[in-house]
Write a protein that holds these residues in place. Structure first.
Motif, PDB file in Angstrom:
ATOM      1  N   PHE A  17     -53.142 -97.929  -2.666  1.00 49.49           N
ATOM      2  CA  PHE A  17     -51.846 -97.603  -2.074  1.00 49.49           C
ATOM      3  C   PHE A  17     -51.772 -96.140  -1.622  1.00 49.49           C
ATOM      4  N   MET A  18     -52.365 -95.223  -2.418  1.00 46.34           N
ATOM      5  CA  MET A  18     -52.301 -93.809  -1.988  1.00 46.34           C
ATOM      6  C   MET A  18     -53.264 -93.526  -0.829  1.00 46.34           C
ATOM      7  N   LYS A  19     -54.188 -94.447  -0.565  1.00 44.99           N
ATOM      8  CA  LYS A  19     -55.075 -94.268   0.602  1.00 44.99           C
ATOM      9  C   LYS A  19     -54.405 -94.800   1.872  1.00 44.99           C
ATOM     10  N   ILE A  20     -53.634 -95.859   1.719  1.00 41.18           N
ATOM     11  CA  ILE A  20     -52.957 -96.486   2.853  1.00 41.18           C
ATOM     12  C   ILE A  20     -51.732 -95.674   3.306  1.00 41.18           C
ATOM     13  N   ALA A  21     -51.045 -95.040   2.338  1.00 43.58           N
ATOM     14  CA  ALA A  21     -49.766 -94.372   2.653  1.00 43.58           C
ATOM     15  C   ALA A  21     -49.886 -93.351   3.788  1.00 43.58           C
ATOM     16  N   PRO A  22     -50.821 -92.387   3.707  1.00 42.51           N
ATOM     17  CA  PRO A  22     -50.866 -91.390   4.800  1.00 42.51           C
ATOM     18  C   PRO A  22     -51.237 -92.005   6.146  1.00 42.51           C
ATOM     19  N   LEU A  23     -51.999 -93.082   6.131  1.00 38.58           N
ATOM     20  CA  LEU A  23     -52.347 -93.749   7.396  1.00 38.58           C
ATOM     21  C   LEU A  23     -51.121 -94.420   7.990  1.00 38.58           C
ATOM     22  N   MET A  24     -50.363 -95.115   7.143  1.00 39.39           N
ATOM     23  CA  MET A  24     -49.154 -95.790   7.645  1.00 39.39           C
ATOM     24  C   MET A  24     -48.169 -94.770   8.210  1.00 39.39           C
ATOM     25  N   GLN A  55     -42.328 -94.758  -4.037  1.00 35.95           N
ATOM     26  CA  GLN A  55     -42.497 -93.304  -4.127  1.00 35.95           C
ATOM     27  C   GLN A  55     -43.331 -92.750  -2.968  1.00 35.95           C
ATOM     28  N   LEU A  56     -44.310 -93.502  -2.534  1.00 36.36           N
ATOM     29  CA  LEU A  56     -45.161 -93.027  -1.434  1.00 36.36           C
ATOM     30  C   LEU A  56     -44.560 -93.357  -0.074  1.00 36.36           C
ATOM     31  N   ASN A  57     -43.363 -93.957  -0.124  1.00 39.66           N
ATOM     32  CA  ASN A  57     -42.644 -94.250   1.105  1.00 39.66           C
ATOM     33  C   ASN A  57     -43.483 -95.106   2.072  1.00 39.66           C
ATOM     34  N   ILE A  58     -44.143 -96.108   1.527  1.00 41.14           N
ATOM     35  CA  ILE A  58     -44.928 -97.028   2.356  1.00 41.14           C
ATOM     36  C   ILE A  58     -43.978 -98.128   2.812  1.00 41.14           C
ATOM     37  N   PRO A  59     -43.977 -98.442   4.120  1.00 43.32           N
ATOM     38  CA  PRO A  59     -43.077 -99.516   4.551  1.00 43.32           C
ATOM     39  C   PRO A  59     -43.426-100.840   3.860  1.00 43.32           C
ATOM     40  N   GLU A  60     -42.448-101.695   3.750  1.00 43.13           N
ATOM     41  CA  GLU A  60     -42.691-103.046   3.205  1.00 43.13           C
ATOM     42  C   GLU A  60     -43.874-103.671   3.938  1.00 43.13           C
ATOM     43  N   PRO A  61     -44.806-104.289   3.224  1.00 42.28           N
ATOM     44  CA  PRO A  61     -45.904-104.948   3.933  1.00 42.28           C
ATOM     45  C   PRO A  61     -45.360-106.009   4.895  1.00 42.28           C
ATOM     46  N   HIS A  62     -46.017-106.135   6.043  1.00 41.83           N
ATOM     47  CA  HIS A  62     -45.611-107.188   6.971  1.00 41.83           C
ATOM     48  C   HIS A  62     -45.847-108.550   6.333  1.00 41.83           C
ATOM     49  N   ILE A  63     -46.951-108.626   5.590  1.00 42.46           N
ATOM     50  CA  ILE A  63     -47.300-109.902   4.957  1.00 42.46           C
ATOM     51  C   ILE A  63     -47.809-109.613   3.551  1.00 42.46           C
ATOM     52  N   ASN A  64     -47.365-110.424   2.585  1.00 44.16           N
ATOM     53  CA  ASN A  64     -47.905-110.311   1.226  1.00 44.16           C
ATOM     54  C   ASN A  64     -48.577-111.642   0.889  1.00 44.16           C
ATOM     55  N   LEU A  65     -49.857-111.595   0.597  1.00 42.20           N
ATOM     56  CA  LEU A  65     -50.599-112.844   0.344  1.00 42.20           C
ATOM     57  C   LEU A  65     -50.358-113.380  -1.071  1.00 42.20           C
ATOM     58  N   GLU A  66     -49.777-112.548  -1.930  1.00 38.87           N
ATOM     59  CA  GLU A  66     -49.366-112.967  -3.285  1.00 38.87           C
ATOM     60  C   GLU A  66     -50.454-113.713  -4.039  1.00 38.87           C
ATOM     61  N   LEU A 175     -58.330 -89.451   1.818  1.00 37.55           N
ATOM     62  CA  LEU A 175     -56.926 -89.847   1.962  1.00 37.55           C
ATOM     63  C   LEU A 175     -56.147 -89.757   0.649  1.00 37.55           C
ATOM     64  N   MET A 176     -56.854 -89.958  -0.468  1.00 38.18           N
ATOM     65  CA  MET A 176     -56.158 -89.877  -1.754  1.00 38.18           C
ATOM     66  C   MET A 176     -55.652 -88.445  -1.969  1.00 38.18           C
ATOM     67  N   ILE A 177     -56.428 -87.485  -1.453  1.00 35.02           N
ATOM     68  CA  ILE A 177     -56.006 -86.084  -1.567  1.00 35.02           C
ATOM     69  C   ILE A 177     -54.867 -85.802  -0.575  1.00 35.02           C
ATOM     70  N   ASP A 178     -54.853 -86.493   0.572  1.00 34.22           N
ATOM     71  CA  ASP A 178     -53.693 -86.375   1.475  1.00 34.22           C
ATOM     72  C   ASP A 178     -52.407 -86.723   0.718  1.00 34.22           C
ATOM     73  N   SER A 179     -52.427 -87.868   0.026  1.00 33.37           N
ATOM     74  CA  SER A 179     -51.225 -88.285  -0.708  1.00 33.37           C
ATOM     75  C   SER A 179     -50.867 -87.270  -1.783  1.00 33.37           C
ATOM     76  N   LEU A 180     -51.894 -86.787  -2.473  1.00 34.75           N
ATOM     77  CA  LEU A 180     -51.637 -85.812  -3.547  1.00 34.75           C
ATOM     78  C   LEU A 180     -50.979 -84.554  -2.971  1.00 34.75           C
TER      79      LEU A 180
END
Ligand code: UD1
Length: 375
Positions: A17-24, A55-66, A175-180
């Motif tokens: 999640f902390m790797k995806i956040a800065p990209l999103m 907390q990382l302000n990631i938008p809701e996933p478009h799809i959750n495969l659950e 990217l993990m350091i971007d989030s940090l």
């Protein structure tokens, strides 16, 4: 108007999640790239997943495969079945996977078989230990990716050694350091109110030195003898400095299964709590005198923060954290002696690897823009 380049980003488990956040964030309203987030649901608890999105302000996933928890084969197969449907419906131009969890391998395999370009962020890391499920996931993903984004020079070199052409490898940072970097100030501002496993409030003075500890690797926690030895060492370490220990669900289940929980809970200076949200964990890590862990990502975060880290594993896929950073690999029975030495360690030699600077996402977006212009 020209059709946008459709990029599916995949996230599945906590460290993704902390790797995806800065990209999103960097792709929001991008004029040429349409980003779609797919959450596989490998991690699903409030504390293992949802709190990170918040907390990382990631938008809701478009799809959750659950997909939830299951054996490796069942979990991987379920992700594949469900992700194939998504790829068929959405027809993306590229799928980007991050890290080394089961979701990474499963989704890259689906995309490659459908002739969709696969980009792997955090490519080329190798522990050379195939007993680690993550090593298998890394090998599988890198064998079928088209674009390789690495976090360090040694990872790029591993790929070159395996025959990947240099033009496909891009060392662009972490990217993990971007989030940090982005979140540290907010994390420092939260009030740490930790609760124990039975909901009681934890009373500890965080202005005094303490150790932060995490363990969840199957090789450490799934074997009764190893886990019992670890419990002995953890208790000894807590006599040196109080230990804050947010417990991963896997570890808690194993401690209970082997009847080790009571021994651990009886130690007065071990403070057990459940998995923590990102801000709380970051604040605890930044304030710790010492970190003891078997995590992958924490080796990187402590390197950036220049906090001594003892990693209880025989190998690491992130050797740059040892060569340049504050990390050290140790055996389970060395925890106490090495912790004692670490507290007195001279920290002036700790460095931070190239491009671990909070700018990795913008470099990756530039690369994607070049890529989309060519395709
Ligand atoms: C996974 C990743 C690992 C990563 C770790 C971080 C793989 C192979 N492993 O390991 O690389 O370091 O995530 O946590 O992909 N559980 C819950 N709630 C959840 C998720 C899991 O209670 O939200 C429990 C379940 O009992 C599950 C167990 O934790 O069986 C393990 O979860 P799983 O996703 O299989 O692997 P992790 O050990 O978390």
């Amino acid at each position: 108007m020209a059709k946008k380049f459709k990029l599916i980003l995949v996230a599945g488990a906590r460290p993704n999640f902390m790797k995806i956040a800065p990209l999103m964030h960097a792709l929001e309203n991008h004029p040429a790239i349409e980003a779609m987030l797919v959450h596989t649901g490998q991690h699903y608890d409030e504390k293992m997943s949802h709190s990170f999105f918040e907390q990382l302000n990631i938008p809701e996933p478009h799809i959750n495969l659950e997909v939830g928890s299951a054996s490796h084969a069942v979990q991987t197969a379920t992700i594949m079945e469900r992700f194939e449907v998504v790829c068929m419906n959405e027809q993306p131009d590229m799928v980007m996977v991050v890290g080394d969890v089961n979701s990474t391998a499963a989704c890259s395999l689906v995309a490659a078989k459908l002739h969709i370009q696969v980009a792997h962020y955090e490519a080329g890391l190798r522990s050379r230990d195939r007993d680690m499920p993550e090593e298998i996931n890394r090998l599988v993903t890198d064998a079928i990716s088209d674009l390789f984004i690495t976090t360090s020079k040694d990872a790029s070199q591993n790929l070159l050694d395996e025959g990947v052409s240099e033009a496909k490898i891009h060392m662009l940072g972490n990217l993990m350091i971007d989030s940090l970097v982005e979140q540290l100030e907010k994390a420092q501002a939260v009030e740490l109110k930790l609760t124990g496993l039975s909901g009681e409030s934890i009373q500890i003075d965080f202005n005094k030195p303490y150790t932060l500890m995490t363990f969840h690797r199957p090789s450490n926690v799934d074997d009764e003898k190893t886990l019992s030895l670890l419990v002995d060492e953890w208790i000894k370490v807590s006599e040196l400095l109080p230990v804050v220990f947010p417990i991963h669900p896997r570890t808690q289940a194993m401690l209970e299964k082997f009847g080790l929980m009571e021994r651990l809970q009886a130690a007065p200076d071990i403070y057990l709590t459940g998995p923590l949200a990102y801000f709380e964990f970051l604040k605890l890590m930044a304030g710790a005198s010492l970190v003891i862990t078997d995590s992958g990502g924490i080796q990187e975060e402590t390197t950036y923060l220049k906090i001594p880290c003892l990693t209880v594993r025989p190998t690491t896929e992130r050797p740059v954290t040892i060569w340049e950073g504050s990390n050290q690999l140790i055996k389970a029975n060395e925890i106490y002696t090495q912790a004692e030495a670490s507290v007195r360690l001279d920290r002036s030699g700790f460095g931070v690897p190239q491009y671990w600077d909070g700018q990795a996402a913008s470099r990756i977006i530039k690369l994607l823009e070049q890529f989309t212009a060519l395709n």
